[in-house]
Design a protein around this motif. Structure first.
Motif, PDB file in Angstrom:
ATOM      1  N   ALA A 156      -6.220  -7.701  -1.860  1.00 49.10           N
ATOM      2  CA  ALA A 156      -6.252  -6.843  -0.525  1.00 49.10           C
ATOM      3  C   ALA A 156      -7.021  -5.668  -0.689  1.00 49.10           C
ATOM      4  O   ALA A 156      -7.636  -5.199   0.463  1.00 49.10           O
ATOM      5  CB  ALA A 156      -4.933  -6.688  -0.143  1.00 49.10           C
ATOM      6  N   THR A 157      -6.943  -5.158  -1.770  1.00 47.75           N
ATOM      7  CA  THR A 157      -7.409  -3.620  -2.064  1.00 47.75           C
ATOM      8  C   THR A 157      -8.812  -3.422  -2.052  1.00 47.75           C
ATOM      9  O   THR A 157      -9.414  -2.753  -1.426  1.00 47.75           O
ATOM     10  CB  THR A 157      -6.786  -3.013  -3.224  1.00 47.75           C
ATOM     11  N   SER A 176      -0.207  -3.089   1.196  1.00 46.08           N
ATOM     12  CA  SER A 176       1.019  -2.284   1.070  1.00 46.08           C
ATOM     13  C   SER A 176       2.437  -3.198   0.680  1.00 46.08           C
ATOM     14  O   SER A 176       3.114  -2.661  -0.194  1.00 46.08           O
ATOM     15  CB  SER A 176       1.651  -1.267   2.196  1.00 46.08           C
ATOM     16  N   ARG A 177       2.437  -4.266   1.284  1.00 50.23           N
ATOM     17  CA  ARG A 177       3.682  -5.225   0.728  1.00 50.23           C
ATOM     18  C   ARG A 177       3.321  -5.681  -0.556  1.00 50.23           C
ATOM     19  O   ARG A 177       4.213  -5.612  -1.454  1.00 50.23           O
ATOM     20  CB  ARG A 177       3.529  -6.558   1.710  1.00 50.23           C
ATOM     21  N   ALA A 178       2.155  -5.901  -1.086  1.00 50.49           N
ATOM     22  CA  ALA A 178       1.820  -6.414  -2.378  1.00 50.49           C
ATOM     23  C   ALA A 178       2.203  -4.950  -3.313  1.00 50.49           C
ATOM     24  O   ALA A 178       2.732  -5.379  -4.448  1.00 50.49           O
ATOM     25  CB  ALA A 178       0.556  -6.808  -2.637  1.00 50.49           C
ATOM     26  N   TYR A 179       1.908  -3.984  -2.995  1.00 48.34           N
ATOM     27  CA  TYR A 179       2.014  -2.766  -3.765  1.00 48.34           C
ATOM     28  C   TYR A 179       3.404  -2.594  -3.893  1.00 48.34           C
ATOM     29  O   TYR A 179       4.117  -2.333  -4.923  1.00 48.34           O
ATOM     30  CB  TYR A 179       1.449  -1.499  -3.004  1.00 48.34           C
ATOM     31  N   LEU A 180       4.326  -2.871  -2.903  1.00 48.94           N
ATOM     32  CA  LEU A 180       5.715  -2.330  -2.761  1.00 48.94           C
ATOM     33  C   LEU A 180       6.609  -3.430  -3.722  1.00 48.94           C
ATOM     34  O   LEU A 180       7.379  -3.214  -4.238  1.00 48.94           O
ATOM     35  CB  LEU A 180       6.243  -2.259  -1.318  1.00 48.94           C
ATOM     36  N   ALA A 181       5.876  -4.758  -3.431  1.00 46.61           N
ATOM     37  CA  ALA A 181       6.455  -5.775  -4.377  1.00 46.61           C
ATOM     38  C   ALA A 181       6.570  -5.482  -5.960  1.00 46.61           C
ATOM     39  O   ALA A 181       7.564  -5.586  -6.538  1.00 46.61           O
ATOM     40  CB  ALA A 181       5.958  -7.189  -4.103  1.00 46.61           C
ATOM     41  N   ILE A 182       5.344  -4.904  -6.378  1.00 47.94           N
ATOM     42  CA  ILE A 182       5.135  -4.270  -7.755  1.00 47.94           C
ATOM     43  C   ILE A 182       6.274  -3.371  -7.987  1.00 47.94           C
ATOM     44  O   ILE A 182       6.939  -3.324  -8.794  1.00 47.94           O
ATOM     45  CB  ILE A 182       3.795  -3.972  -7.875  1.00 47.94           C
ATOM     46  N   VAL A 208      -8.540   2.727   6.544  1.00 53.24           N
ATOM     47  CA  VAL A 208      -8.293   2.034   4.811  1.00 53.24           C
ATOM     48  C   VAL A 208      -7.630   3.114   4.276  1.00 53.24           C
ATOM     49  O   VAL A 208      -8.089   4.186   4.193  1.00 53.24           O
ATOM     50  CB  VAL A 208      -9.300   1.295   4.377  1.00 53.24           C
ATOM     51  N   MET A 209      -6.622   2.577   3.275  1.00 50.58           N
ATOM     52  CA  MET A 209      -6.115   3.232   2.288  1.00 50.58           C
ATOM     53  C   MET A 209      -5.162   4.305   2.550  1.00 50.58           C
ATOM     54  O   MET A 209      -4.233   5.016   1.760  1.00 50.58           O
ATOM     55  CB  MET A 209      -7.100   4.119   1.327  1.00 50.58           C
ATOM     56  N   MET A 210      -5.123   4.891   4.022  1.00 48.32           N
ATOM     57  CA  MET A 210      -4.305   6.015   4.402  1.00 48.32           C
ATOM     58  C   MET A 210      -2.887   5.691   4.369  1.00 48.32           C
ATOM     59  O   MET A 210      -1.929   6.398   3.968  1.00 48.32           O
ATOM     60  CB  MET A 210      -4.696   6.536   5.804  1.00 48.32           C
ATOM     61  N   LEU A 211      -2.445   4.487   4.976  1.00 49.20           N
ATOM     62  CA  LEU A 211      -1.162   3.962   4.506  1.00 49.20           C
ATOM     63  C   LEU A 211      -0.499   3.904   3.250  1.00 49.20           C
ATOM     64  O   LEU A 211       0.582   4.287   2.780  1.00 49.20           O
ATOM     65  CB  LEU A 211      -0.897   2.487   5.361  1.00 49.20           C
TER      66      LEU A 211
END
Length: 309
Positions: A156-157, A176-182, A208-211
């Motif tokens: 995604a990134t 963000s979901r993938a990042y938060l899962a990690i 992009v990237m702000m959230l």
């Protein structure tokens, strides 16, 4: 020998005189074009006031009425015949220069964002790979899940980091979901996550990237320093013509007297360049504690997106 010296002296004097004449001509031309540019841009009201003052001065014993009348007629003719064209040329030149400056400024901020991400990503990847290495021996299923989350995050990134322009809110949420899962795998029970974003908003344009930066900021400064951790809520709503995306944490809060860090400062600058005064980043302290970081941008849904995010 004496004739040679005299000839050389005469040549030097002639050259100096020629240089003086050339300098006078260049100065006169420069003054003329400055006057012409001023005449093209000055408002008629101000010009008429100047003419009236000159007429009054010309009627005094020390005035020069013929020269005054000549100047007024000359300036009137230039203003009417060529002033509009010259003004348009100056405005076009200014607009082009301003556009070039904005383009350069935009590229500079994008470069800062890329540099910031380049600093964050290796640290995050190193920690995640180290965690996977530890879990391979103690909890292989969990290691496999984190490995898959890391793949999802990179999938995604990376395209968004390379893309130019804005992305969609849906793709920012996916990343963000993938990042938060990690991060949940690393922090375990110390991190709870809630995402409340209506489906019809997922196709909306969002930088992009702000959230991602807001979420990283909430974890680093709000939840990680807190012994028992906390939760992050991601919400989105539309108010009139504005899309607002909130990242809310119940961490230790923030120091209102401290300035923005590099990440938030870049978010503010990038919003200003992309949207001018139509977008903003707001950092607040809710009454319940913690921090609310909100990005407000013009709401621009993709009406052709359908179910595509």
């Amino acid at each position: 020998m004496k004739k040679t010296r005299l000839a050389k002296a005469g040549y030097d004097n002639a050259k100096s005189l020629l240089d003086i004449v050339r300098e006078i001509g260049e100065t006169a031309a420069s003054l003329w074009w400055r006057f012409f540019d001023w005449l093209a841009q000055v408002e008629w009201r101000k010009l008429i006031i100047i003419w009236l003052l000159l007429l009054i001065l010309g009627l005094t014993p020390f005035g020069l009425p013929k020269q005054t009348a000549g100047f007024i007629l000359l300036s009137l003719g230039l203003k009417v015949l060529a002033g509009g064209k010259r003004k348009a040329e100056l405005e076009a030149r200014h607009a082009t220069s301003h556009a070039d400056e904005e383009g350069l400024e935009r590229r500079l901020v994008e470069a800062r964002m890329a540099a910031l991400q380049a600093q964050v990503e290796p640290h995050f990847l190193f920690n995640t790979l180290a965690l996977i290495g530890q879990l391979i021996e103690t909890d292989p299923p969990q290691a496999a899940r984190i490995h898959q989350n890391l793949i999802d995050y990179l999938r995604a990134t990376l395209p968004q980091m390379r893309a130019k322009g804005a992305g969609t809110l849906g793709r920012q949420i996916e990343m963000s979901r993938a990042y938060l899962a990690i991060m949940q795998a690393r922090m375990r029970a110390r991190l709870a996550v809630s995402v409340d974003v209506p489906d019809h908003m997922l196709s909306a344009t969002f930088p992009v990237m702000m959230l991602q930066i807001l979420i990283e900021n909430a974890i680093k400064h709000g939840l990680e320093p807190k012994i028992d951790g906390g939760r992050i809520d991601i919400r989105a709503n539309v108010d009139g013509q504005m899309l607002q995306v909130d990242v809310i944490d119940d961490g230790i809060g923030f120091n209102v007297h401290a300035g923005d860090g590099v990440g938030l400062a870049n978010v503010r600058e990038r919003l200003r360049i992309l949207y001018g005064q139509r977008a903003q980043l707001v950092i607040e302290a809710p009454l319940t504690g913690g921090t609310r970081a909100s990005i407000r941008v013009p709401y621009a849904p993709d009406i052709f997106a359908g179910g595509v995010k």
